[in-house]
Design an enzyme around this catalytic site. Structure first.
Site, short mmCIF file in Angstrom:
data_model
loop_
_atom_site.label_atom_id
_atom_site.label_comp_id
_atom_site.label_asym_id
_atom_site.label_seq_id
_atom_site.Cartn_x
_atom_site.Cartn_y
_atom_site.Cartn_z
N CYS A 40 38.66 33.94 35.70
CA CYS A 40 37.84 35.10 35.35
C CYS A 40 38.46 36.38 35.90
O CYS A 40 39.27 36.32 36.82
CB CYS A 40 36.45 34.95 35.94
SG CYS A 40 35.72 33.35 35.71
N ARG A 65 44.81 36.38 31.28
CA ARG A 65 44.36 35.33 32.20
C ARG A 65 43.59 34.22 31.50
O ARG A 65 43.38 33.17 32.07
CB ARG A 65 43.47 35.95 33.27
CG ARG A 65 44.31 36.71 34.23
CD ARG A 65 43.49 37.45 35.24
NE ARG A 65 44.38 37.85 36.29
CZ ARG A 65 44.45 37.28 37.47
NH1 ARG A 65 43.67 36.29 37.76
NH2 ARG A 65 45.31 37.69 38.36
N TRP A 112 35.51 32.53 32.38
CA TRP A 112 36.01 31.21 32.00
C TRP A 112 34.96 30.24 32.51
O TRP A 112 34.77 30.12 33.72
CB TRP A 112 37.38 30.98 32.66
CG TRP A 112 38.00 29.67 32.33
CD1 TRP A 112 37.95 28.53 33.06
CD2 TRP A 112 38.78 29.36 31.18
NE1 TRP A 112 38.65 27.53 32.44
CE2 TRP A 112 39.18 28.00 31.29
CE3 TRP A 112 39.19 30.10 30.06
CZ2 TRP A 112 39.95 27.37 30.32
CZ3 TRP A 112 39.98 29.46 29.11
CH2 TRP A 112 40.34 28.14 29.25
N ASN A 138 33.69 36.33 40.38
CA ASN A 138 34.76 35.32 40.22
C ASN A 138 34.58 34.30 41.33
O ASN A 138 34.36 34.68 42.48
CB ASN A 138 36.15 35.95 40.39
CG ASN A 138 36.57 36.76 39.20
OD1 ASN A 138 35.87 36.79 38.20
ND2 ASN A 138 37.71 37.42 39.31
N GLY A 139 34.77 33.04 41.03
CA GLY A 139 34.68 32.02 42.07
C GLY A 139 33.52 31.07 41.81
O GLY A 139 32.96 31.04 40.71
N GLU A 525 62.08 22.56 37.20
CA GLU A 525 61.51 23.80 36.68
C GLU A 525 61.56 23.84 35.15
O GLU A 525 60.62 24.28 34.49
CB GLU A 525 62.25 25.01 37.30
CG GLU A 525 61.87 26.37 36.77
CD GLU A 525 60.41 26.75 37.01
OE1 GLU A 525 59.69 26.04 37.73
OE2 GLU A 525 59.99 27.77 36.42
N LYS A 529 58.27 24.27 32.94
CA LYS A 529 58.08 25.34 31.95
C LYS A 529 57.69 24.76 30.61
O LYS A 529 56.78 25.24 29.94
CB LYS A 529 59.37 26.14 31.76
CG LYS A 529 59.72 27.25 32.68
CD LYS A 529 58.76 28.38 32.86
CE LYS A 529 57.65 28.03 33.80
NZ LYS A 529 57.73 28.45 35.15
N GLU A 532 54.09 23.29 30.67
CA GLU A 532 53.06 24.32 30.82
C GLU A 532 52.72 25.02 29.51
O GLU A 532 51.56 25.25 29.21
CB GLU A 532 53.55 25.43 31.77
CG GLU A 532 53.35 25.15 33.23
CD GLU A 532 53.67 26.37 34.08
OE1 GLU A 532 54.81 26.87 33.99
OE2 GLU A 532 52.79 26.81 34.82
N HIS A 548 67.59 4.38 37.99
CA HIS A 548 66.67 3.63 38.86
C HIS A 548 65.25 3.58 38.29
O HIS A 548 64.30 3.35 39.02
CB HIS A 548 66.64 4.26 40.26
CG HIS A 548 67.99 4.23 40.93
ND1 HIS A 548 68.55 3.07 41.40
CD2 HIS A 548 68.89 5.22 41.15
CE1 HIS A 548 69.75 3.35 41.90
NE2 HIS A 548 69.98 4.65 41.76
N LYS A 647 46.85 32.25 36.31
CA LYS A 647 48.03 32.89 36.90
C LYS A 647 48.02 32.73 38.42
O LYS A 647 49.04 32.46 39.02
CB LYS A 647 48.08 34.37 36.52
CG LYS A 647 49.32 35.10 37.00
CD LYS A 647 50.56 34.60 36.31
CE LYS A 647 51.83 35.14 36.90
NZ LYS A 647 53.01 34.35 36.50
C1 AGP Z 1 54.42 28.61 37.28
O1 AGP Z 1 54.86 28.70 35.98
C2 AGP Z 1 53.08 28.14 37.47
N1 AGP Z 1 52.14 28.75 36.64
C3 AGP Z 1 52.61 27.73 38.85
O2 AGP Z 1 53.25 26.54 39.13
C4 AGP Z 1 52.84 28.71 40.03
O3 AGP Z 1 54.19 28.85 40.29
C5 AGP Z 1 52.09 28.20 41.27
O4 AGP Z 1 50.71 28.16 40.98
C6 AGP Z 1 52.34 29.03 42.50
O5 AGP Z 1 51.95 30.35 42.33
P1 AGP Z 1 52.35 31.48 43.37
O6 AGP Z 1 53.84 31.63 43.32
O7 AGP Z 1 51.64 32.70 42.87
O8 AGP Z 1 51.90 31.03 44.71
#
Ligand code: AGP
Length: 652
Positions: A40, A65, A112, A138-139, A525, A529, A532, A548, A647
């Site tokens: 949110c 977001r 959200w 929020n929360g 990574e 990506k 995600e 393995h 985010k």
């Molecule tokens: C990255 O693409 C992600 N959305 C996620 O893994 C992110 O890197 C992680 O939540 C850590 O976030 P921060 O770097 O803001 O602590």
């Protein structure tokens, strides 16, 4: 979070005696524990401008977001005017009639759903039963059910299924009991929050105080933007950066009382806090997509600049080593460090794994990497000369913040690597390094990750030069760093070719990413990506680990992406490629120019310019980001708002 929990308990015992009935009631009532990602957003304004326009503009900037409903409330002449809509902020703007006058004070929110389904009734802002207060939140209020039961017994009725409506009524309940005074509004919010378990960032309006707003935070970011005769509040400064860059970050356990010309910060115990003002180094263009279809693509394309910014002013005059003033450690103190621990989550954790390879290789200092969430509850034995780095793009990730607090509690020197100036992690650390990547809006981290890679490579250089790396080797390292922006641009120039390759793999269900040494974290990574933003199942492994276990997955339907950029382990990579080819899997290779891979062994090639070994992780990341982006685009995914992701993850 143990430390904050402790603080809350102290506050309770000190101040709740005035409301012993509610206290006793809540002690018996159930606490509903919920875990969710906070997606949110909050915006608030008090000033002289048309509040509706400012709130809508802010909500639009926070759209990335992800949310399912949106709403705004303005307070004018003692009347709240509210509009709430399901879906996009655009629906909200369309629902506002020219005859509506929201005045110059208001709050807005994108929700959200967590407590209660997606509905207009459950959307924020919420108004209290007697109509005195309006709130955005929020929360999660964990003990909302017991508070609700208590308030219901006092005659309160509820129109939504949300925990937030319970909170606004609890504020009103206290307000109605509080004797009239200058601080009645603030004190009522304070008293209500002392009964609350959970997390919150809130902005509250009170009909009786038509020129004021009260905000408060616990584990959910809130920032005050200071303008000329106007004040903003938001959960993310992107919302108001077009109007002001002067900000104050609220800390956990703090409240702020805000008018158009002033603000004051207090704790729950009503102690006054001196505000620490800082200036954002963002431009308005940073928070808009410009000519790009998605923020993610924009941010991928910004990497020549973000890498340059990460390095600016951070080399010695003789260009043979790196320097970071923010570490606040003398060379003598740096030399005494005999172990480094990195803590992070997600993509930032991958950057830490690269740090482990590079610092151990170039500086011969043992490095450990921990997930923040594991570190905070574990008991990793560290010796006294250990330096701890918390790495977090947002600077607000709850697990990383808790790891920082645990590390400080244990007495280690704890520094941060973060992109968010003035964020909680930046403020609570004992020093550190800012990434200067500019705001990263796309949920999938891209430019922030490569900036972290650049910084950890520079740390390897710095520590290496303090130990056994000579002048020439250091100069060569610096030279290679300086050449990075140009080389990244060369990769970006080939993005159409990467798109062509990506389209071929857009329909697959699984994918493996394989790499050795510092390319292993890049394989992780690349896989992260892809999953995600495209929802394709993908895993990363050290290339030699494939035999393995993961080799059992390999078939025509499971393509493999090989990160084969290093000359010294060239043959090893070739052997792994052949093992996979023999099982009919499609093979995509990321390789440095000058490689000797026969086209017969592979299906697709993404070439990167050659560079210093320590910097290959940075260059190899760029084609993987584009690859994931174009696959997600071909699959029609909502790239900037991937499902279920936020985010910044400000809950456990
Ligand atoms: C990255 O693409 C992600 N959305 C996620 O893994 C992110 O890197 C992680 O939540 C850590 O976030 P921060 O770097 O803001 O602590």
């Amino acid at each position: 979070m143990p430390i904050i929990e402790g603080k809350r308990k102290r506050c309770l015992s000190l101040t709740l005696t005035s409301d012993i009935y509610l206290k006793n009631f809540l002690a018996k009532g159930p606490a509903m524990k919920s875990m969710n990602l906070v997606m949110c957003s909050i915006i608030g304004y008090v000033g002289v401008k048309d509040v509706a326009q400012i709130l809508l503009d802010g909500l639009e900037r926070l759209e990335y977001r992800g949310y399912d409903s949106a709403g705004i409330t303005g307070l004018k002449d003692g009347t709240f005017t509210s509009v709430k809509q399901l879906g996009r902020v655009k629906n909200l703007s369309n629902a506002i009639k020219p005859s509506m006058n929201f005045g110059n004070l208001g709050i807005g929110h994108t929700r959200w759903a967590t407590h209660g389904k997606v509905s207009v009734k459950n959307a924020h802002p919420h108004v209290s039963f007697h109509g005195l207060f309006s709130i955005v939140h929020n929360g999660v209020i964990e003990n909302y059910e017991s508070i609700k039961q208590y308030l219901a017994k006092q005659g309160y009725k509820f129109y939504s299924e949300t925990d937030t409506e319970v909170l606004v009524n609890l504020i009103e309940y206290h307000f109605r009991k509080e004797p009239d005074s200058e601080n009645r509004f603030l004190v009522s919010v304070q008293k209500a929050l002392l009964h609350v378990r959970g997390t919150y960032g809130i902005a509250v309006l009170c009909k009786n105080n038509p020129e004021e707003m009260v905000i408060a935070r616990k584990s959910s970011p809130l920032i005050i933007g200071i303008g000329k005769n106007e004040m903003f509040v938001a959960s993310d400064a992107c919302a108001f950066v077009a109007y002001t860059k002067n900000v104050v970050y609220l800390n956990d356990g703090e409240l702020a009382h805000i008018t158009c010309s002033d603000f004051s910060i207090t704790t729950m115990k009503n102690e006054t806090i001196d505000a620490v003002k800082c200036e954002l180094d963002w431009k308005v263009e940073d928070v808009s997509r410009g000519e790009h279809e998605h923020f993610m693509l924009k941010e991928i394309c910004e990497q020549p600049i973000s890498i340059e910014n990460a390095m600016r002013g951070r080399f010695s005059d003789d260009l043979s080593t790196a320097k970071f003033g923010g570490l606040q450690l003398l060379p003598r103190e740096l030399r005494q460090i005999d172990r480094i621990l990195f803590c992070a989550c997600g993509t930032a954790w991958h950057a830490c794994l690269v740090a482990e390879y590079l610092i151990e290789k170039y500086a011969r200092i043992p490095v450990e990497v921990a997930y923040s969430s594991e570190f905070r509850y574990g008991n990793v034995p560290l010796d006294k000369n250990t330096l701890v780095f918390i790495v977090s793009q947002s600077g607000e990730t709850l697990d990383s913040l808790a790891a920082l607090q645990e590390s400080k509690r244990k007495g280690y020197r704890t520094l941060a690597i973060t992109n968010a100036i003035g964020s909680t992690i930046a403020r609570e650390s004992e020093g550190g390094i800012y990434q200067h990547s500019g705001p990263e809006i796309g949920v999938a981290s891209t430019k922030a990750f490569t900036a972290q890679l650049c910084i950890v490579a520079m740390l390897a250089l710095l520590f290496g030069r303090l130990h056994n790396m000579g002048f020439d080797e250091g100069s060569e390292f610096v030279q290679s760093l300086l050449e990075l922006p140009k080389k990244i641009s060369q990769i970006l120039d080939k993005k159409d070719e990467i798109q062509r390759i990506a389209k071929k793999y857009a329909n697959c269900k699984d994918m493996l990413f394989l790499g050795r040494q510092s390319m292993f974290p890049i394989a992780l990574e690349g896989a992260l990506k892809l999953k995600e933003i495209s929802y394709i199942h993908a895993e990363g492994y050290p290339a030699a680990e494939m035999k393995h276990g993961p080799i059992a997955l390999i078939s025509e339907q499971c393509p493999c992406v090989f990160l084969a950029t290093q000359k010294d382990i060239w043959q090893k990579n070739i052997s792994n490629i052949q093992e996979v080819k023999a099982r009919n899997a499609k093979i995509v290779v990321v390789a440095s120019e000058g490689h000797q891979i026969s086209p017969d062994h592979i299906d697709d090639l993404m070439e990167i310019p050659d560079t210093h070994d320590a910097l290959k992780p940075i260059l190899a990341t760029i084609p993987l980001q584009l690859f994931a982006y174009y696959i997600a685009k071909a699959r029609g995914c909502d790239i900037d708002k991937p499902r279920n992701l936020a985010k910044s993850v400000t809950v456990e």
